[in-house]
Design a protein around this motif. Structure first.
Motif, mmCIF file in Angstrom:
data_model
loop_
_atom_site.group_PDB
_atom_site.id
_atom_site.type_symbol
_atom_site.label_atom_id
_atom_site.label_comp_id
_atom_site.label_asym_id
_atom_site.label_seq_id
_atom_site.Cartn_x
_atom_site.Cartn_y
_atom_site.Cartn_z
ATOM 1 N N HIS A 393 0.839 -1.186 0.000
ATOM 2 C CA HIS A 393 0.000 0.000 0.000
ATOM 3 C C HIS A 393 0.881 1.246 0.000
ATOM 4 C CE1 HIS A 393 -3.014 -2.963 1.201
ATOM 5 N NE2 HIS A 393 -3.936 -2.065 0.864
ATOM 6 N N ILE A 394 0.369 2.304 -0.577
ATOM 7 C CA ILE A 394 1.112 3.553 -0.653
ATOM 8 C C ILE A 394 1.048 4.260 0.694
ATOM 9 C CG2 ILE A 394 1.149 5.864 -1.675
ATOM 10 C CD1 ILE A 394 0.202 4.609 -4.293
ATOM 11 N N SER A 395 2.207 4.468 1.288
ATOM 12 C CA SER A 395 2.319 5.214 2.534
ATOM 13 C C SER A 395 3.745 5.739 2.613
ATOM 14 C CB SER A 395 1.986 4.333 3.745
ATOM 15 O OG SER A 395 3.006 3.376 3.958
ATOM 16 N N PRO A 400 7.982 -0.316 -2.511
ATOM 17 C CA PRO A 400 7.865 -1.526 -3.325
ATOM 18 C C PRO A 400 9.213 -2.141 -3.679
ATOM 19 C CG PRO A 400 7.586 0.398 -4.700
ATOM 20 C CD PRO A 400 7.716 0.900 -3.294
ATOM 21 N N ALA A 401 10.267 -1.374 -3.507
ATOM 22 C CA ALA A 401 11.617 -1.875 -3.802
ATOM 23 C C ALA A 401 12.560 -1.345 -2.738
ATOM 24 C CB ALA A 401 12.067 -1.409 -5.185
ATOM 25 N N PRO A 471 4.957 14.583 11.259
ATOM 26 C CA PRO A 471 3.703 13.986 11.712
ATOM 27 C C PRO A 471 3.264 12.772 10.912
ATOM 28 C CG PRO A 471 3.303 16.042 10.517
ATOM 29 C CD PRO A 471 4.773 15.945 10.707
ATOM 30 N N ASP A 472 3.775 12.626 9.674
ATOM 31 C CA ASP A 472 3.380 11.466 8.872
ATOM 32 C C ASP A 472 4.028 10.183 9.360
ATOM 33 O OD1 ASP A 472 1.772 12.959 7.226
ATOM 34 O OD2 ASP A 472 3.350 13.367 5.767
ATOM 35 N N CYS A 473 5.042 10.319 10.173
ATOM 36 C CA CYS A 473 5.788 9.145 10.629
ATOM 37 C C CYS A 473 5.063 8.458 11.774
ATOM 38 C CB CYS A 473 7.189 9.560 11.064
ATOM 39 S SG CYS A 473 8.189 8.206 11.664
ATOM 40 N N THR A 474 5.010 7.149 11.727
ATOM 41 C CA THR A 474 4.458 6.409 12.860
ATOM 42 C C THR A 474 5.404 6.533 14.038
ATOM 43 O OG1 THR A 474 5.536 4.425 12.033
ATOM 44 C CG2 THR A 474 3.249 4.773 11.382
ATOM 45 N N ILE A 581 -3.228 7.630 -0.437
ATOM 46 C CA ILE A 581 -4.547 7.207 -0.900
ATOM 47 C C ILE A 581 -5.427 7.043 0.324
ATOM 48 C CG2 ILE A 581 -5.868 5.393 -2.024
ATOM 49 C CD1 ILE A 581 -3.582 4.852 -3.853
ATOM 50 N N GLN A 582 -6.491 7.820 0.370
ATOM 51 C CA GLN A 582 -7.374 7.835 1.539
ATOM 52 C C GLN A 582 -8.783 7.425 1.126
ATOM 53 O OE1 GLN A 582 -7.859 11.735 3.182
ATOM 54 N NE2 GLN A 582 -9.185 11.051 4.870
ATOM 55 N N LEU A 583 -9.335 6.448 1.808
ATOM 56 C CA LEU A 583 -10.719 6.039 1.566
ATOM 57 C C LEU A 583 -11.641 7.073 2.204
ATOM 58 C CD1 LEU A 583 -12.823 3.975 0.561
ATOM 59 C CD2 LEU A 583 -12.569 2.802 2.762
#
Length: 635
Positions: A393-395, A400-401, A471-474, A581-583
């Motif tokens: 998933h895109i985050s 992917p590599a 803030p995007d970092c877990t 990508i946000q649902l």
């Protein structure tokens, strides 16, 4: 303003300009002041939109023009900065720097008109700027719309300078306060088409450079040979530009190699080491592995082989070398060892029938081959390093590599616990040391590597708290795993497998905020690194713009919906420019019971000029590909 010390950049990073172009000069006071700061050999062309008759009555302008003529400066009138190619002959281009101070359409033009002016200016600059040249644009406080503005305007109320520059293929590479003191005598004019000065308090100078093109990351075609038969395959679109990049070779100064070498050197102080050669990442379906069967892995990238008889000795040496590397390593991986002639023919026939291989998603697929080799010994750390590929998933922190280092340790069962504890303690110390090498001296926070025991009571994940990724970092980034639960048939020995994500580790060590930068084709990235050294990374692309697009569609009841494939298609179509990508919502029709999904996609490039038009074109193609590949119906 032109001297390196006034720009905030390191002197060694500043290109020495030889040819300068100034556009939109009002009274020519900037040019008249600038020439006193330049070396005599620098060529200067100063232009303005007005005609000579328009400035005849201004004594300040006439005095400045007199100074310029005495110095032999090329002065041109009636030059439209949005049509530079028309004003300059082909032999009179390739400027190292172009200056445009406080652009404005005049009168009470709003932000839309001034955005249009900037967009056309940047598109015009692309025609007359040298390959490594710079465009300097000074803007009043808040106009640019970047976080460098204090205070920062809302995006819709700014001039959106980075987005307008992207229309001409430019990225923002530096920004610093505009200093009138650096050019004594400069007096800006033209506020609302008057002789009044612009308000320069808080003004910023924006430095733009040309970005690498998006066309450079199109999927490439590779050729491989099985015995006397050539095959070709195209790398998956979602992995365009990520196969066979050779970051780990001895000649590479890529930060991933530097981190890997430092990691291995640290381990070598405590353990005997055996470094193994990693094959090309294509795997046949029949190989042995300690992992579950790859045919069940939904994250695997599958490769289709096609017979290819177009191989010719006339191909360039570079391409031939690339293919030969794949030839040797692929053959070892895909065919049985020491096959007979009949076995080779059977293998080729099988490939012609199924013509499918997959890219390895983990180096653990090679673990059993290492353990079962005749020269495998307990005690030494066996080290395998290479690229791996998996759909995800895109985050911000899934990729992917990436490059993986796998440590394989064979232990006698009676000393397993003590040896495992020793390995983990030493590894933690090495990683902690790497992660603190680039910390600022005034930093009170220290990253710490930790091991989290998994529910099976045998395996661990290796995590580290990020200090710089925002803030995007877990809270904790998982940089690897320790696996002891894999059962390998052996009477006297047990085995420990330690996997580390080198890409994520390099990001943490060098403070690289975006994993995509590690895979860039832009030469400026590698120029930021000295071989063998760890220093904080300084980006050459600042505040790239974001564009938001929504998509909604009806699902096919029979086909279902694979969200992982949805993300993979998005990654491929956008050339890795979709960062989120946000649902947004799920709706079920009360009568037909048909289900609809709505997603929000955020586009942002990390080091290429992504314009609003290009992002919109990508979104349009994405809508078509989602219909074609996932069998949904757009709303």
């Amino acid at each position: 303003m032109c001297a390196p010390e006034s720009t905030g950049r390191e002197p060694e990073e500043t290109m020495v300009p030889r040819r300068l172009l100034l556009v939109g000069e009002g009274n020519f006071s900037f040019t008249a002041s600038l020439i006193d700061t330049l070396d005599p050999g620098v060529s200067v062309t100063a232009t303005c939109l007005q005609q000579p008759a328009d400035v005849d009555r201004d004594p300040v302008t006439q005095e400045n023009l007199q100074r310029l003529r005495e110095r032999g400066i090329d002065v041109r009138f009636g030059v439209d900065c949005t049509q530079l190619a028309h004003a300059l002959q082909a032999h009179d281009r390739d400027f190292d720097r172009i200056y445009f101070n406080f652009p404005h359409c005049g009168r009470k033009a709003g932000v839309a008109k001034n955005r249009e002016l900037l967009a056309k200016f940047f598109q015009s600059c692309a025609d007359v700027l040298a390959k490594e040249g710079e465009v300097h644009v000074a803007l009043c406080r808040g106009q640019g719309g970047t976080p460098a503005d204090k205070p920062q305007r809302e995006w819709h109320n700014s001039w959106q300078v980075v987005a307008m520059a992207a229309l001409g293929g430019f990225i923002l590479s530096d920004v610093y306060p505009f200093s009138c003191e650096a050019v004594p005598g400069y007096k800006c004019t033209g506020y609302r088409s008057q002789a009044k000065s612009f308000h320069v308090e808080g003004a910023l100078n924006h430095i733009f450079t040309q970005s690498s093109p998006f066309e450079g990351s199109q999927p490439r075609t590779f050729r491989v040979r099985l015995e006397d038969q050539w095959f070709s395959f195209t790398e998956p679109e979602a992995l365009a530009g990520k196969l066979n990049r050779r970051f780990l070779e001895a000649s590479s100064c890529h930060p991933i190699r530097t981190i890997n070498e430092k990691l291995i050197a640290g381990l070598g102080k405590h353990f005997p080491l055996r470094r193994l050669t990693c094959s090309f990442p294509l795997l046949s379906q029949g190989g042995t592995s300690v992992l579950p069967p790859r045919t069940c892995d939904p994250s695997a990238f599958w490769i289709s082989l096609h017979e290819d008889n177009s191989y010719s000795e006339s191909l360039t040496a570079e391409i031939t070398e690339e293919m030969e590397d794949i030839l040797l390593l692929f053959s070892e991986c895909a065919l049985p060892k020491s096959p007979g002639r009949d076995d080779c023919i059977a293998a080729q026939e099988g490939l012609r029938e199924q013509a499918k291989l997959c890219l390895r998603s983990s180096l653990l697929v090679h673990a059993e081959a290492v353990i079962c080799s005749p020269d495998f010994l307990p005690g030494p750390l066996h080290i395998l390093t290479g690229p791996v590929y998996r759909k995800c998933h895109i985050s911000p922190f899934t990729m992917p590599a990436f490059h993986e280092t796998l440590l394989i340790l064979g232990l006698n069962k009676n000393v397993k616990d003590s040896c495992l504890a020793s390995l983990l303690d030493h590894l933690k110390d090495i990683l902690d040391n790497l992660l603190t090498q680039t910390l600022r001296e005034d930093s009170n926070l220290r990253p710490s590597v930790g091991y989290v025991l998994q529910p099976n009571g045998k395996d661990y994940v290796i995590h580290v708290k990020s200090l710089n990724f925002g803030p995007d970092c877990t809270e904790n980034l998982i940089i690897g795993a320790v696996v002891t639960s894999i059962i390998v048939s052996h009477e006297q020995q047990c085995f420990v497998f330690v996997s580390l994500n080198l890409d994520l580790l390099a990001m943490l060590v060098y403070d690289i905020s975006d994993w995509r930068l590690l895979w860039t084709f832009d030469n400026r990235f590698l120029k930021r690194f000295a071989p063998g050294k760890t220093e904080r990374f300084r980006s050459y692309s600042l505040y790239p713009p974001r564009y938001v697009h929504d998509i909604s569609f009806w699902l096919d009841k029979k086909k279902g919906f694979d969200e992982l494939e949805f993300h993979t298609v998005a990654r491929a179509v956008s050339q890795d420019t979709i960062i989120s990508i946000q649902l947004l919502g799920r709706f079920q029709h009360p009568e037909t019971e048909q289900v609809s999904l709505c997603y929000r996609l955020t586009y942002q490039a990390c080091d290429r000029a992504l314009s609003p038009h290009l992002a919109a074109a990508m979104q349009s193609r994405f809508r078509k590909e989602v219909q074609r590949q996932l069998h949904v119906s757009l709303r």
